[in-house]
Structure formats: C-alpha cells, structure tokens
Design a protein around this motif. Structure first.
Motif, mmCIF file in Angstrom:
data_model
loop_
_atom_site.group_PDB
_atom_site.id
_atom_site.type_symbol
_atom_site.label_atom_id
_atom_site.label_comp_id
_atom_site.label_asym_id
_atom_site.label_seq_id
_atom_site.Cartn_x
_atom_site.Cartn_y
_atom_site.Cartn_z
ATOM 1 N N GLY A 27 -14.908 26.853 -7.646
ATOM 2 C CA GLY A 27 -16.915 25.907 -7.367
ATOM 3 C C GLY A 27 -15.871 24.854 -7.449
ATOM 4 O O GLY A 27 -15.908 24.194 -7.087
ATOM 5 N N LYS A 28 -16.234 23.904 -8.331
ATOM 6 C CA LYS A 28 -16.229 22.513 -8.971
ATOM 7 C C LYS A 28 -14.995 21.850 -9.361
ATOM 8 O O LYS A 28 -14.937 20.958 -9.728
ATOM 9 N N GLN A 29 -13.975 22.814 -9.688
ATOM 10 C CA GLN A 29 -13.008 22.826 -10.765
ATOM 11 C C GLN A 29 -11.914 22.989 -9.834
ATOM 12 O O GLN A 29 -11.917 23.685 -9.041
ATOM 13 N N LEU A 30 -11.280 21.678 -9.890
ATOM 14 C CA LEU A 30 -9.960 21.521 -9.074
ATOM 15 C C LEU A 30 -9.147 21.198 -9.661
ATOM 16 O O LEU A 30 -8.972 20.695 -10.374
ATOM 17 N N TRP A 31 -7.497 22.516 -9.331
ATOM 18 C CA TRP A 31 -6.381 22.313 -10.136
ATOM 19 C C TRP A 31 -5.053 21.676 -9.608
ATOM 20 O O TRP A 31 -5.196 22.951 -8.900
ATOM 21 N N PHE A 32 -4.138 21.649 -10.243
ATOM 22 C CA PHE A 32 -2.522 21.026 -9.351
ATOM 23 C C PHE A 32 -2.220 21.900 -10.424
ATOM 24 O O PHE A 32 -1.931 22.182 -10.912
ATOM 25 N N GLU A 33 -1.134 23.169 -9.714
ATOM 26 C CA GLU A 33 -0.176 23.544 -9.565
ATOM 27 C C GLU A 33 0.854 22.990 -9.456
ATOM 28 O O GLU A 33 1.920 22.606 -8.817
ATOM 29 N N MET A 34 2.119 22.476 -10.847
ATOM 30 C CA MET A 34 3.063 21.281 -10.552
ATOM 31 C C MET A 34 4.404 22.548 -10.582
ATOM 32 O O MET A 34 4.090 23.296 -10.703
ATOM 33 N N ASP A 35 4.940 21.159 -10.207
ATOM 34 C CA ASP A 35 7.019 22.155 -10.257
ATOM 35 C C ASP A 35 7.104 22.522 -11.949
ATOM 36 O O ASP A 35 7.873 23.076 -12.722
ATOM 37 N N LYS A 36 6.488 21.707 -12.902
ATOM 38 C CA LYS A 36 6.647 21.885 -14.187
ATOM 39 C C LYS A 36 5.136 21.148 -14.957
ATOM 40 O O LYS A 36 4.404 20.335 -14.593
ATOM 41 N N GLY A 37 4.993 21.359 -16.119
ATOM 42 C CA GLY A 37 3.989 20.773 -17.102
ATOM 43 C C GLY A 37 3.848 19.491 -16.849
ATOM 44 O O GLY A 37 4.690 18.895 -17.264
ATOM 45 N N PRO A 38 3.167 19.351 -17.910
ATOM 46 C CA PRO A 38 1.684 19.793 -17.490
ATOM 47 C C PRO A 38 0.721 19.443 -15.872
ATOM 48 O O PRO A 38 1.435 18.997 -15.251
ATOM 49 N N CYS A 39 -0.608 20.764 -15.285
ATOM 50 C CA CYS A 39 -1.102 20.865 -14.719
ATOM 51 C C CYS A 39 -2.917 20.609 -14.842
ATOM 52 O O CYS A 39 -3.332 21.300 -15.194
ATOM 53 N N PRO A 40 -2.421 18.813 -14.214
ATOM 54 C CA PRO A 40 -3.737 19.021 -13.843
ATOM 55 C C PRO A 40 -5.337 19.373 -13.820
ATOM 56 O O PRO A 40 -4.695 20.132 -12.627
ATOM 57 N N THR A 41 -6.110 19.308 -13.907
ATOM 58 C CA THR A 41 -7.847 20.339 -13.776
ATOM 59 C C THR A 41 -8.121 19.186 -13.472
ATOM 60 O O THR A 41 -8.642 18.238 -15.147
ATOM 61 N N LEU A 42 -8.987 19.187 -13.002
ATOM 62 C CA LEU A 42 -10.261 17.922 -12.673
ATOM 63 C C LEU A 42 -11.642 18.610 -12.023
ATOM 64 O O LEU A 42 -11.854 20.039 -12.528
ATOM 65 N N HIS A 43 -12.420 17.811 -13.110
ATOM 66 C CA HIS A 43 -14.062 18.320 -12.808
ATOM 67 C C HIS A 43 -14.415 17.761 -10.946
ATOM 68 O O HIS A 43 -14.690 16.383 -11.776
ATOM 69 N N LEU A 44 -15.069 18.415 -10.352
ATOM 70 C CA LEU A 44 -15.659 17.246 -9.491
ATOM 71 C C LEU A 44 -17.094 16.500 -9.591
ATOM 72 O O LEU A 44 -17.426 16.032 -9.046
ATOM 73 N N GLY A 45 -17.331 17.039 -10.802
ATOM 74 C CA GLY A 45 -18.302 16.435 -11.312
ATOM 75 C C GLY A 45 -20.283 16.502 -9.837
ATOM 76 O O GLY A 45 -19.618 17.280 -9.306
ATOM 77 N N MET A 46 -21.340 16.097 -10.257
ATOM 78 C CA MET A 46 -22.635 16.091 -9.775
ATOM 79 C C MET A 46 -22.022 16.219 -8.135
ATOM 80 O O MET A 46 -22.724 16.597 -7.334
ATOM 81 N N THR A 47 -20.925 14.553 -7.692
ATOM 82 C CA THR A 47 -21.207 14.601 -5.840
ATOM 83 C C THR A 47 -19.769 15.453 -5.437
ATOM 84 O O THR A 47 -19.917 15.745 -4.318
ATOM 85 N N GLY A 48 -19.271 15.859 -6.410
ATOM 86 C CA GLY A 48 -18.283 16.790 -5.621
ATOM 87 C C GLY A 48 -17.487 16.771 -5.262
ATOM 88 O O GLY A 48 -16.343 17.286 -4.223
ATOM 89 N N SER A 49 -16.762 15.420 -5.649
ATOM 90 C CA SER A 49 -15.482 14.612 -4.843
ATOM 91 C C SER A 49 -15.087 13.699 -5.789
ATOM 92 O O SER A 49 -15.552 13.953 -6.995
ATOM 93 N N VAL A 50 -13.618 13.622 -5.554
ATOM 94 C CA VAL A 50 -12.650 12.203 -6.775
ATOM 95 C C VAL A 50 -12.550 11.429 -6.058
ATOM 96 O O VAL A 50 -12.401 11.209 -4.674
ATOM 97 N N HIS A 51 -12.600 9.935 -6.870
ATOM 98 C CA HIS A 51 -12.952 8.630 -6.598
ATOM 99 C C HIS A 51 -11.969 8.105 -6.947
ATOM 100 O O HIS A 51 -11.048 8.239 -8.293
ATOM 101 N N ILE A 52 -10.949 7.598 -6.292
ATOM 102 C CA ILE A 52 -9.357 6.971 -7.154
ATOM 103 C C ILE A 52 -9.493 5.259 -7.181
ATOM 104 O O ILE A 52 -9.722 4.924 -5.505
ATOM 105 N N LYS A 53 -10.036 4.598 -8.522
ATOM 106 C CA LYS A 53 -9.681 3.013 -8.598
ATOM 107 C C LYS A 53 -9.180 2.658 -7.631
ATOM 108 O O LYS A 53 -7.511 2.902 -7.094
#
Length: 68
Positions: A27-53
C-alpha cells in the motif's frame, strides 16, 4: 518526516554506513530491510511519493504497452 522518539541527526547517524538489503512496499507503507537495525519505515502520504529536501523529484511516467 516524522521520527518517532528519534531526532533526525540521530537517525542519520544510525543509517550512516548501513546497506539496504531489500526494499518493500505494501500500500502506502514503504520499508527498508537493512544489513542491521534499525529498519526505517515510511508512509507515502496522500501523494504516494517521497520528497528529499534539496533534491529534484522524480516524475512518474506510465509506460505504454509497446514499451520494452
């Protein structure tokens, strides 16, 4: 970005030097499985995208059926 109980500088420090093993989406949940923790999880929000400053955003283009 909302960091639950983690300051952005601390999060950056925790991610420095880590490798992404796998990226998954449900769905709108995006998560990254890392070589070791923590493993970040993002919610893509209304736009369905990620914006990097400070970075130019990607534009979604739907491929035509005849495109490879």
């Amino acid at each position: 970005v909302v960091f639950e109980k983690v300051q952005p500088k601390r999060f950056a420090k925790l991610m420095t030097g880590r490798k992404v093993k796998r990226c998954r989406r449900w769905g709108k949940q995006l998560w990254f499985e890392m070589d070791k923790g923590p493993c970040p999880t993002l919610h893509l929000g209304m736009t369905g995208s990620v914006h990097i400053k400070g970075k130019r955003g990607l534009k979604y283009v739907r491929l035509k059926e005849e495109d490879p």
